[in-house]
Design a protein around this motif. Structure first.
Motif, PDB file in Angstrom:
ATOM      1  N   GLU A  79      73.671  40.010  27.164  1.00 30.26           N
ATOM      2  CA  GLU A  79      74.867  40.683  26.644  1.00 30.26           C
ATOM      3  C   GLU A  79      74.463  41.821  25.702  1.00 30.26           C
ATOM      4  O   GLU A  79      73.494  41.692  24.945  1.00 30.26           O
ATOM      5  CB  GLU A  79      75.725  39.682  25.853  1.00 30.26           C
ATOM      6  CG  GLU A  79      76.509  38.734  26.728  1.00 30.26           C
ATOM      7  CD  GLU A  79      77.556  39.447  27.567  1.00 30.26           C
ATOM      8  OE1 GLU A  79      78.314  40.285  27.020  1.00 30.26           O
ATOM      9  OE2 GLU A  79      77.593  39.177  28.780  1.00 30.26           O
ATOM     10  N   PRO A  80      75.223  42.921  25.730  1.00 28.31           N
ATOM     11  CA  PRO A  80      74.944  44.030  24.804  1.00 28.31           C
ATOM     12  C   PRO A  80      75.046  43.560  23.351  1.00 28.31           C
ATOM     13  O   PRO A  80      76.033  42.943  22.970  1.00 28.31           O
ATOM     14  CB  PRO A  80      76.045  45.045  25.123  1.00 28.31           C
ATOM     15  CG  PRO A  80      76.513  44.700  26.497  1.00 28.31           C
ATOM     16  CD  PRO A  80      76.329  43.218  26.629  1.00 28.31           C
ATOM     17  N   SER A  81      74.004  43.836  22.584  1.00 31.61           N
ATOM     18  CA  SER A  81      73.975  43.419  21.182  1.00 31.61           C
ATOM     19  C   SER A  81      72.860  44.167  20.472  1.00 31.61           C
ATOM     20  O   SER A  81      72.038  44.838  21.095  1.00 31.61           O
ATOM     21  CB  SER A  81      73.697  41.909  21.096  1.00 31.61           C
ATOM     22  OG  SER A  81      72.384  41.629  21.591  1.00 31.61           O
ATOM     23  N   THR A  86      66.978  45.740  20.150  1.00 28.49           N
ATOM     24  CA  THR A  86      65.645  45.427  19.619  1.00 28.49           C
ATOM     25  C   THR A  86      64.680  45.154  20.758  1.00 28.49           C
ATOM     26  O   THR A  86      63.562  45.691  20.783  1.00 28.49           O
ATOM     27  CB  THR A  86      65.705  44.213  18.669  1.00 28.49           C
ATOM     28  OG1 THR A  86      66.588  44.515  17.584  1.00 28.49           O
ATOM     29  CG2 THR A  86      64.333  43.859  18.125  1.00 28.49           C
ATOM     30  N   GLU A  87      65.101  44.338  21.705  1.00 27.57           N
ATOM     31  CA  GLU A  87      64.224  44.010  22.838  1.00 27.57           C
ATOM     32  C   GLU A  87      63.941  45.252  23.682  1.00 27.57           C
ATOM     33  O   GLU A  87      62.813  45.424  24.169  1.00 27.57           O
ATOM     34  CB  GLU A  87      64.839  42.896  23.694  1.00 27.57           C
ATOM     35  CG  GLU A  87      64.897  41.553  22.987  1.00 27.57           C
ATOM     36  CD  GLU A  87      63.560  41.126  22.382  1.00 27.57           C
ATOM     37  OE1 GLU A  87      62.523  41.223  23.082  1.00 27.57           O
ATOM     38  OE2 GLU A  87      63.541  40.716  21.203  1.00 27.57           O
ATOM     39  N   LEU A  88      64.929  46.113  23.853  1.00 29.56           N
ATOM     40  CA  LEU A  88      64.720  47.350  24.606  1.00 29.56           C
ATOM     41  C   LEU A  88      63.712  48.258  23.901  1.00 29.56           C
ATOM     42  O   LEU A  88      62.872  48.893  24.550  1.00 29.56           O
ATOM     43  CB  LEU A  88      66.042  48.083  24.825  1.00 29.56           C
ATOM     44  CG  LEU A  88      67.042  47.410  25.763  1.00 29.56           C
ATOM     45  CD1 LEU A  88      68.386  48.147  25.720  1.00 29.56           C
ATOM     46  CD2 LEU A  88      66.508  47.330  27.180  1.00 29.56           C
ATOM     47  N   MET A  89      63.787  48.339  22.573  1.00 25.93           N
ATOM     48  CA  MET A  89      62.849  49.187  21.828  1.00 25.93           C
ATOM     49  C   MET A  89      61.437  48.595  21.863  1.00 25.93           C
ATOM     50  O   MET A  89      60.453  49.327  21.961  1.00 25.93           O
ATOM     51  CB  MET A  89      63.315  49.380  20.386  1.00 25.93           C
ATOM     52  CG  MET A  89      64.610  50.183  20.234  1.00 25.93           C
ATOM     53  SD  MET A  89      64.555  51.860  20.917  1.00 25.93           S
ATOM     54  CE  MET A  89      65.451  51.629  22.453  1.00 25.93           C
ATOM     55  N   HIS A 138      73.273  54.158  26.928  1.00 18.83           N
ATOM     56  CA  HIS A 138      73.606  53.334  25.764  1.00 18.83           C
ATOM     57  C   HIS A 138      75.109  53.057  25.720  1.00 18.83           C
ATOM     58  O   HIS A 138      75.535  51.912  25.563  1.00 18.83           O
ATOM     59  CB  HIS A 138      73.145  54.051  24.489  1.00 18.83           C
ATOM     60  CG  HIS A 138      73.201  53.240  23.248  1.00 18.83           C
ATOM     61  ND1 HIS A 138      72.116  52.542  22.773  1.00 18.83           N
ATOM     62  CD2 HIS A 138      74.211  53.000  22.368  1.00 18.83           C
ATOM     63  CE1 HIS A 138      72.448  51.918  21.651  1.00 18.83           C
ATOM     64  NE2 HIS A 138      73.715  52.182  21.387  1.00 18.83           N
ATOM     65  N   GLN A 139      75.891  54.100  25.875  1.00 18.43           N
ATOM     66  CA  GLN A 139      77.343  53.955  25.810  1.00 18.43           C
ATOM     67  C   GLN A 139      77.889  53.198  27.020  1.00 18.43           C
ATOM     68  O   GLN A 139      78.722  52.305  26.875  1.00 18.43           O
ATOM     69  CB  GLN A 139      78.004  55.330  25.688  1.00 18.43           C
ATOM     70  CG  GLN A 139      77.696  55.974  24.349  1.00 18.43           C
ATOM     71  CD  GLN A 139      78.139  57.420  24.247  1.00 18.43           C
ATOM     72  OE1 GLN A 139      78.302  58.117  25.243  1.00 18.43           O
ATOM     73  NE2 GLN A 139      78.320  57.884  23.012  1.00 18.43           N
TER      74      GLN A 139
END
Length: 191
Positions: A79-81, A86-89, A138-139
């Motif tokens: 889910e988007p959070s 953080t995990e994407l970065m 992102h959006q």
């Protein structure tokens, strides 16, 4: 100009290796030919001049850095959070680590672009397109934050990666994950 796309890609990959190891001043047709293991004069058959080689190397680096769509789909399952950001970065740092040569070559190209207006224009265009795509992603994914959030993440992560690749002794590998978490927690609003 020669039209063998596989040979062109191999020459561009060799140019990226030369940029990363020798810098922009070391990037010559002869050095690319040697790195690619092809006869002398081959690169000059594929690229009109050094500026053309630099510009096309920049495009190739960008292509190498874009993750495969199936990997993006896999990464976007949660889910988007803020935690997903953080995990994407963290994933970004790992991907750039895996593409270290490309990242260092891009830094060389950015420095060279300060002296070459055509290269600067092309890199500016390419980075702007990628940034705009990142904002849309992102959006569209419903991740927390807005365009300013993506801009701040971009600038912060660029700084983290610059430090990591140019002075690897400053930040330990263990610190990278902690720094990424701090950056995201500072920049990305909670839901």
């Amino acid at each position: 100009m020669a039209r063998n796309p596989e040979r062109r890609t191999a020459l561009l990959d060799a140019a990226i290796d030369v940029l990363a190891s020798e810098g922009a001043r070391g990037l010559t047709f002869r050095a690319v030919d040697a790195r690619a293991g092809v006869p002398a004069g081959t690169a000059s058959n594929y690229f009109a001049n050094r500026d053309d080689l630099l510009t096309q190397a920049g495009s190739r680096i960008t292509a190498r850095m874009v993750p495969a769509p199936e990997k993006v789909d896999e990464a976007m399952r949660p889910e988007p959070s803020r935690q997903l950001v953080t995990e994407l970065m963290k994933w970004l740092v790992r991907r750039m680590d895996d593409e270290r040569t490309g990242y260092l070559a891009m830094l060389e190209l950015r420095l060279e672009a300060t002296r070459r207006p055509a290269l600067r224009a092309e890199l500016t265009r390419a980075v702007r397109v990628q940034f705009d795509e990142n904002v849309r992603f992102h959006q569209d994914a419903g991740l927390p934050g807005d365009e300013d959030t993506v801009l701040m993440l971009y600038l912060a992560m660029t700084g983290v990666l610059l430090e990591h690749f140019t002075l690897p002794g400053v930040l330990s590998v263990e610190q990278l994950d902690q720094i990424v978490e701090r950056v995201v927690n500072t920049v990305v609003p909670p839901r």
